[in-house]
Design an enzyme around this catalytic site. Structure first.
Site, PDB file in Angstrom:
ATOM      1  N   SER A 190      32.906  50.627  -4.671  1.00 19.76           N
ATOM      2  CA  SER A 190      31.951  50.535  -3.576  1.00 19.76           C
ATOM      3  C   SER A 190      32.392  51.271  -2.317  1.00 19.76           C
ATOM      4  O   SER A 190      31.552  51.662  -1.522  1.00 19.76           O
ATOM      5  CB  SER A 190      31.644  49.073  -3.259  1.00 19.76           C
ATOM      6  OG  SER A 190      32.824  48.357  -3.003  1.00 19.76           O
ATOM      7  N   HIS A 218      26.588  49.208  -8.024  1.00 16.62           N
ATOM      8  CA  HIS A 218      26.156  50.510  -7.499  1.00 16.62           C
ATOM      9  C   HIS A 218      25.705  51.468  -8.589  1.00 16.62           C
ATOM     10  O   HIS A 218      25.379  52.615  -8.300  1.00 16.62           O
ATOM     11  CB  HIS A 218      27.281  51.138  -6.673  1.00 16.62           C
ATOM     12  CG  HIS A 218      27.692  50.286  -5.526  1.00 16.62           C
ATOM     13  ND1 HIS A 218      26.986  50.237  -4.337  1.00 16.62           N
ATOM     14  CD2 HIS A 218      28.703  49.398  -5.390  1.00 16.62           C
ATOM     15  CE1 HIS A 218      27.570  49.374  -3.527  1.00 16.62           C
ATOM     16  NE2 HIS A 218      28.606  48.847  -4.140  1.00 16.62           N
ATOM     17  N   LYS A 249      20.396  46.099  -4.400  1.00 17.92           N
ATOM     18  CA  LYS A 249      20.751  47.476  -4.033  1.00 17.92           C
ATOM     19  C   LYS A 249      19.657  48.404  -4.559  1.00 17.92           C
ATOM     20  O   LYS A 249      18.582  48.438  -3.984  1.00 17.92           O
ATOM     21  CB  LYS A 249      22.166  47.769  -4.519  1.00 17.92           C
ATOM     22  CG  LYS A 249      23.144  46.953  -3.658  1.00 17.92           C
ATOM     23  CD  LYS A 249      24.581  46.975  -4.065  1.00 17.92           C
ATOM     24  CE  LYS A 249      25.371  46.173  -3.039  1.00 17.92           C
ATOM     25  NZ  LYS A 249      26.638  45.664  -3.547  1.00 17.92           N
TER      26      LYS A 249
HETATM   27  C1  LIG Z   1      27.291  44.328  -3.181  1.00 17.06           C
HETATM   28  C2  LIG Z   1      28.300  44.058  -4.253  1.00 17.06           C
HETATM   29  C3  LIG Z   1      28.433  42.798  -4.828  1.00 17.06           C
HETATM   30  C4  LIG Z   1      27.717  41.594  -4.296  1.00 17.06           C
HETATM   31  O1  LIG Z   1      26.372  41.632  -4.598  1.00 17.06           O
HETATM   32  P1  LIG Z   1      25.361  40.829  -3.664  1.00 17.06           P
HETATM   33  O2  LIG Z   1      24.139  40.702  -4.487  1.00 17.06           O
HETATM   34  O3  LIG Z   1      25.191  41.671  -2.450  1.00 17.06           O
HETATM   35  O4  LIG Z   1      26.004  39.515  -3.363  1.00 17.06           O
HETATM   36  C5  LIG Z   1      29.291  42.648  -5.889  1.00 17.06           C
HETATM   37  N1  LIG Z   1      30.018  43.684  -6.337  1.00 17.06           N
HETATM   38  C6  LIG Z   1      29.945  44.914  -5.788  1.00 17.06           C
HETATM   39  C7  LIG Z   1      30.770  46.020  -6.342  1.00 17.06           C
HETATM   40  C8  LIG Z   1      29.098  45.130  -4.707  1.00 17.06           C
HETATM   41  O5  LIG Z   1      29.040  46.321  -4.143  1.00 17.06           O
END
Ligand SMILES: *Cc1c(COP(=O)(O)O)cnc(C)c1O
Length: 399
Positions: A190, A218, A249
């Protein structure tokens, strides 16, 4: 550095204030911006009159404010009301949740899927359901914080390996006599944007009879045919795979899911505490996510535009002192290094109406502070040009 230092004062509140002052002095104090318009490239924030051009959301396909999703959400609200009223195991599991899980499983090519309220909750719910005291978790050093927290909650031995270092992982797996082994990794990291070597990780998992939990926050919606995610991108299938995708996302809404073997999912329904002990997400969100999945599946044009923007940024942004990390994903980090300089550049961009967040320790290693640029299919080439020109100019000026 961000850890509270004990005994700075006898009074706990005084101590917190002193620690906040330390964060300020180290350039590590976090502040929230108040956004007053929907998620989009052009947003308004409360403290400035003109819009800012944002390169910080994870709304990779530009679905967060998509009219078709707003319509489904409104219809869902009229049908289901707003709240679920209870946890899934009591009376909060609705037909829309069930339909979403069936669709997510089919879309990712897995047996079954379980819908969680957030990705954070999915990760902290899955890991303790699979391993416990005496077992071992093998984790990439730069994995997302939610995977770290899931590992700590499980009480299994937490064994980290250097970023994407397969030899180190193989050695640690070979040295372990833990009865249950779980390898966990981000698919797309990330804060770096690079891809984990998933085929080789899976080969190691199979050789050592370990689970491989892939966090595709992602990658889902972005990678693979029709956006089916990183496992589809590498055409991977195995009983040892546990797939976690998030829905806030690229899918533009909120929530997450875990997909895998049917009995594994059934086990999670029974044992995953962050699934069991929380109110079910509003059923209207599951309806909305079904529409988002249609848009993802038929979203080749959005993905093609996004890929073109990524190529455009990479070919235009030739830097000298700063480093654009090697990434083919919408996450394009520019490593500057020093916390204060990174913050100063982020502020200079902001003064020009460009919003690119400065990511500092402990989110990234010390000395590796960076600007985290994220691109979305909602951006235009002209908008990316504006960012590239500003960054090149600022690099020449700083310090
Ligand atoms: C954003 C993210 C999460 C958490 O997901 P949410 O739905 O925002 O709680 C978990 N793992 C990674 C790699 C992320 O980027």
């Amino acid at each position: 550095m961000a850890e509270p230092t004990p005994f700075k004062s006898a009074d706990p509140l005084d101590e917190i204030q002193a620690n906040l002052a330390d964060l300020d002095a180290a350039g590590l104090r976090r502040r929230r911006r108040i956004v007053t318009t929907p998620c989009a490239p052009d947003v308004h924030v409360a403290d400035r009159p003109d819009p800012v051009l944002a390169f910080c959301s994870n709304d990779y396909l530009g679905l967060a404010a998509e009219p078709a999703l707003i319509d489904t959400l409104a219809r869902g609200g009229r049908h289901w009301g707003v709240g679920s009223g209870a946890s899934h195991l009591v009376s909060g599991h609705y037909a829309s949740h069930q339909a979403l899980e069936t669709r997510l499983a089919a879309f990712t090519g897995m047996d079954d899927a379980l819908y969680f309220s957030t990705g954070y909750m999915a990760n902290i719910g899955v890991m303790p359901a699979l391993v416990g005291r005496g077992d071992a978790i093998f984790a990439d050093k730069v994995n997302h914080a939610s995977l770290v927290d899931g590992a700590l909650l499980s009480r299994a031995d937490f064994i980290r390996y250097p970023h994407c270092d397969l030899n180190a992982l193989a050695a640690r797996l070979a040295a372990s006599s833990a009865p249950r082994k779980l390898i966990v990794t981000d698919s797309v990291f990330s804060m770096d944007g690079d891809l984990a070597p998933l085929p080789k990780l899976l080969a190691l998992a199979e050789a050592h009879k370990a689970w491989l939990l892939v966090d595709d926050a992602h990658g889902f919606g972005v990678l693979g045919p029709q956006g089916r995610g990183s496992l589809a991108h590498f055409a991977l299938r195995s009983k040892r795979l546990i797939y976690m995708g998030t829905l806030g996302k690229a899918a533009g809404v909120s929530g997450a899911f875990v997909a895998g073997e049917r009995s594994l999912i059934e086990w999670l329904v029974n044992k995953s505490r962050s699934y069991i002990f929380t109110t079910g997400a509003p059923p209207l969100l599951a309806d909305t996510l079904l529409t988002a999945l249609d848009l993802i599946e038929h979203g080749d044009a959005r993905r093609a535009h996004l890929a073109a923007l990524i190529g455009h940024l990479k070919s235009g942004l030739r830097l000298k002192r700063w480093q654009l990390l090697p990434s083919d994903t919408p996450i394009q980090p520019v490593v500057i290094g020093d916390n204060h300089e990174t913050l100063a550049v982020s502020r200079a961009l902001e003064a020009e109406g460009l919003w690119v967040p400065a990511i500092r320790p402990p989110t990234v290693p010390r000395g590796a502070a960076r600007l985290r640029i994220t691109l979305s299919a909602a951006h235009s080439f002209a908008q990316v040009d504006r960012l590239v020109e500003a960054l090149k100019r600022l690099e020449a000026q700083h310090p």
